[in-house]
Design an enzyme around this catalytic site. Structure first.
Site, PDB file in Angstrom:
ATOM      1  N   CYS A 380       0.843  -1.203   0.000  1.00 44.60           N
ATOM      2  CA  CYS A 380       0.000   0.000   0.000  1.00 44.60           C
ATOM      3  C   CYS A 380       0.876   1.250   0.000  1.00 44.60           C
ATOM      4  CB  CYS A 380      -0.973  -0.051   1.170  1.00 44.60           C
ATOM      5  SG  CYS A 380      -2.489   0.850   0.810  1.00 44.60           S
ATOM      6  N   HIS A 519      -3.517  -5.246   0.503  1.00 49.47           N
ATOM      7  CA  HIS A 519      -2.959  -5.807   1.739  1.00 49.47           C
ATOM      8  C   HIS A 519      -2.990  -7.333   1.716  1.00 49.47           C
ATOM      9  CE1 HIS A 519      -2.478  -2.044   3.956  1.00 49.47           C
ATOM     10  NE2 HIS A 519      -3.511  -1.627   3.247  1.00 49.47           N
ATOM     11  N   GLU A 521      -1.309  -9.337   3.410  1.00 47.07           N
ATOM     12  CA  GLU A 521      -1.124  -9.921   4.747  1.00 47.07           C
ATOM     13  C   GLU A 521      -2.449 -10.322   5.386  1.00 47.07           C
ATOM     14  OE1 GLU A 521      -0.818  -6.755   3.944  1.00 47.07           O
ATOM     15  OE2 GLU A 521      -1.398  -5.401   5.570  1.00 47.07           O
TER      16      GLU A 521
HETATM   17  N1  GLN Z   1      -2.043   6.596   2.960  1.00 45.14           N
HETATM   18  C1  GLN Z   1      -2.120   5.871   1.741  1.00 45.14           C
HETATM   19  C2  GLN Z   1      -3.469   5.998   1.069  1.00 45.14           C
HETATM   20  O1  GLN Z   1      -4.429   6.369   1.684  1.00 45.14           O
HETATM   21  C3  GLN Z   1      -1.791   4.408   1.964  1.00 45.14           C
HETATM   22  C4  GLN Z   1      -2.791   3.715   2.801  1.00 45.14           C
HETATM   23  C5  GLN Z   1      -2.295   2.412   3.344  1.00 45.14           C
HETATM   24  O2  GLN Z   1      -1.107   2.159   3.339  1.00 45.14           O
HETATM   25  N2  GLN Z   1      -3.192   1.587   3.854  1.00 45.14           N
HETATM   26  O3  GLN Z   1      -3.602   5.708  -0.098  1.00 45.14           O
END
Ligand code: GLN
Length: 547
Positions: A380, A519, A521
């Site tokens: 992310c 994600h 994970e």
């Molecule tokens: N802050 C970033 C976004 O909102 C990444 C979010 C995250 O890593 N879950 O896109």
């Protein structure tokens, strides 16, 4: 109709109620029953989505896009059952629903009260899906006696009362403190906790007692007598080397048997625990060790990256190595050269996160991984920063950055290679967002499909060209820079089906450098490690052999 196991806690918090619930779920499954695990949280947030990871640990996202408690992660890791939106509820959500109904006039002029209106709402929640499984395991957050928790305790009491006998049981988790001075385990706090439960009309059927010391027979008898449970239903929960030992340990102590006895299920089907023995065998007999640096911001609190820590362990299980994950605060690299800090690691992971703080350090870590050919997994924010790093240092866009940081600073400082996502497709509808939307529940959340480029590293890792993974973000890599970045070797190897949203990037001339917008994970299990984590650790093993 499902049987219900209500799991409550007393004496102190953090006794491992979530883990006990998850392990019990796994044991019931091992005996051939279908299960569903659910969490009822007394706090007033509508969901944990707006809470800082420092407050409440990681936010666990479900396929259907709910932001939930991290205990749902335990449930999913132990049972393999994908968590759903309706597996998690908070007081905040319950009150929100009750108040919305009141405003609509649904209560026909009645005075709205905790009993019956709030408790009915909780009972309706509990009844969801009751025909779908053999057992519903419902964990109540907090400890008995908390003011916020009372409506939940009242609701489960009523719920059990409304059902035929032996359809609902209560498991209560307590602590037996050990007094070193007198060399004794003290049962009094447990007695008080059970008394508190009984005062609100709940008599526990099974007591799970956390203890650092073996519980002598005499103490067990005493607890049984004073707390009015059978001696066999006093279950010891000792500290474990690995959380994945919990199903075997609880089975040894007789938890699943005590639960089946309480329901009167005779004869109890025999459990098949082969899966858990295999997991423990891999964990206890590793053939090597790799060190992984997790370079992020929320490094002081282990729970903030719970699923990542677990998924790394699973990657180790897949490769029969021990994974030593070390949490490195990225802010250090804003002052110091990352090389001396990162040189001893076999792989680098930059996890998700929000806000600008620490990001320059994470960018430095991504650069180090790219230049030194160290396996890198960016998740992310970790993907977004890898793109920013490549844009700045390879594609000659020195001002590359994310709109997220400009929004935060209230100034335009960066060329936004990562921009605020305003519109995207979910199933067959278009979702729209504005930067000034309310914060709660407005991100791109839940499962989305990505198409992988045949022949790419990531397609090889998955052994597939179409995947579905869970998202939780507001910002997105801009395809406007795709051509430029691909020209210098950063391949956009996974895209949304409409080709508009980059889901995965990878460096071509690097042994293993992958950034993912989602994600992975969240979907990894000890008995079914996620391919990205299995692949990442395999790459770490290979890189360890090279040095
Ligand atoms: N802050 C970033 C976004 O909102 C990444 C979010 C995250 O890593 N879950 O896109």
């Amino acid at each position: 109709m499902a049987r219900y196991v209500f799991i409550t806690g007393g004496v102190v918090s953090s006794l491992g109620k979530g883990l006990a619930s998850a392990a019990l779920g796994a044991l019931l499954q091992a005996r051939g029953f279908s299960v569903r695990l659910r969490k009822l949280d007394p706090y007033l947030n509508v969901d944990p989505g707006t809470m800082s990871p420092f407050e409440h640990g990681e936010v666990f996202v479900t396929d259907d896009g709910a932001e939930t408690d991290l205990d749902l992660g335990h449930y999913e890791r132990f049972t393999g059952v994908a968590a759903r939106r309706t597996d998690s509820i908070s007081s905040g959500r319950i009150y929100q629903t009750v108040l919305e109904k009141e405003r609509r006039g649904d209560y026909l002029g009645k005075t709205i009260q905790v009993i019956p209106h709030v408790t009915n709402e909780i009972k309706d929640f509990l009844a969801i899906g009751e025909d779908e499984v053999d057992f519903q395991l419902c964990e109540i957050g907090g400890t008995v006696g908390d003011i916020e928790g009372l409506p939940f305790f009242e609701a489960i009491r009523q719920f059990a009362q409304d059902r035929p006998p032996r359809q609902c049981i209560f498991v209560h988790l307590t602590l037996l403190p050990y007094l070193a001075a007198s060399g004794e385990l003290k049962t009094k706090p447990t007695q008080h906790s059970v008394r508190e439960l009984r005062a609100i009309g709940i008599a526990p059927d099974v007591l799970v007692c956390r203890s650092e010391q073996p519980i002598p027979e005499r103490e067990r008898e005493k607890i049984a007598l004073f707390c009015n449970v059978r001696k066999e239903a006093v279950i010891a929960a000792y500290d474990l080397k690995s959380i994945y030992e919990a199903p075997l340990a609880y089975h040894r102590e007789g938890l699943d048997q005590a639960v089946l006895d309480a329901f009167g299920i005779h004869p109890a089907p025999r459990p098949n625990l082969a899966k858990w023995h295999a997991v423990m065998d891999a964990l206890e007999n590793p053939e090597g060790e790799v060190r992984v640096a997790v370079v992020g911001k929320y490094t002081q609190l282990e729970d903030a990256y719970k699923s990542i820590a677990e998924a790394l362990t699973h990657g180790g299980i897949a490769n029969r190595v021990r994974v030593r994950a070390e949490w490195v605060n990225s802010e250090i690299f804003e002052r110091e050269d990352p090389a001396p800090h990162l040189e001893g690691f076999d792989a680098i992971l930059v996890p998700g996160g929000f806000g600008e703080r620490g990001t320059e350090g994470m960018i430095a870590a991504a650069r180090f991984a790219r230049e030194h050919k160290v396996p890198y997994l960016g998740i992310c924010l970790g993907m977004q920063l890898a793109v920013i790093e490549g844009s700045r240092n390879v594609a000659r866009l020195p001002d590359a950055g994310s709109e997220e940081f400009d929004h935060e600073a209230g100034a335009r400082r960066f060329t936004p290679v990562v921009y605020h996502l305003k519109e995207w497709v979910q199933g067959n509808r278009v979702v729209e967002r504005r930067p000034d939307d309310a914060k709660g529940g407005t991100m791109r959340l839940g499962a989305y499909t990505a198409l992988l480029q045949p022949g790419s590293l990531v397609a090889d890792v998955y052994g597939a060209t179409e995947i579905e993974e869970r998202h939780r973000h507001r910002y997105e890599v801009d395809t406007a820079y795709r051509e430029k970045l691909e020209g210098v070797g950063l391949c956009f190897s996974g895209m949304s089906p409409d080709g508009r949203l980059p889901e995965i990037v990878e460096w071509k001339d690097h042994p293993w450098f992958i950034g993912v917008q989602f994600h992975p994970e969240l979907k990894s299990k000890p008995f079914d490690p996620h391919p990205l984590f299995a692949g990442f650790i395999r790459a770490a093993v290979e890189s360890a052999r090279l040095v």
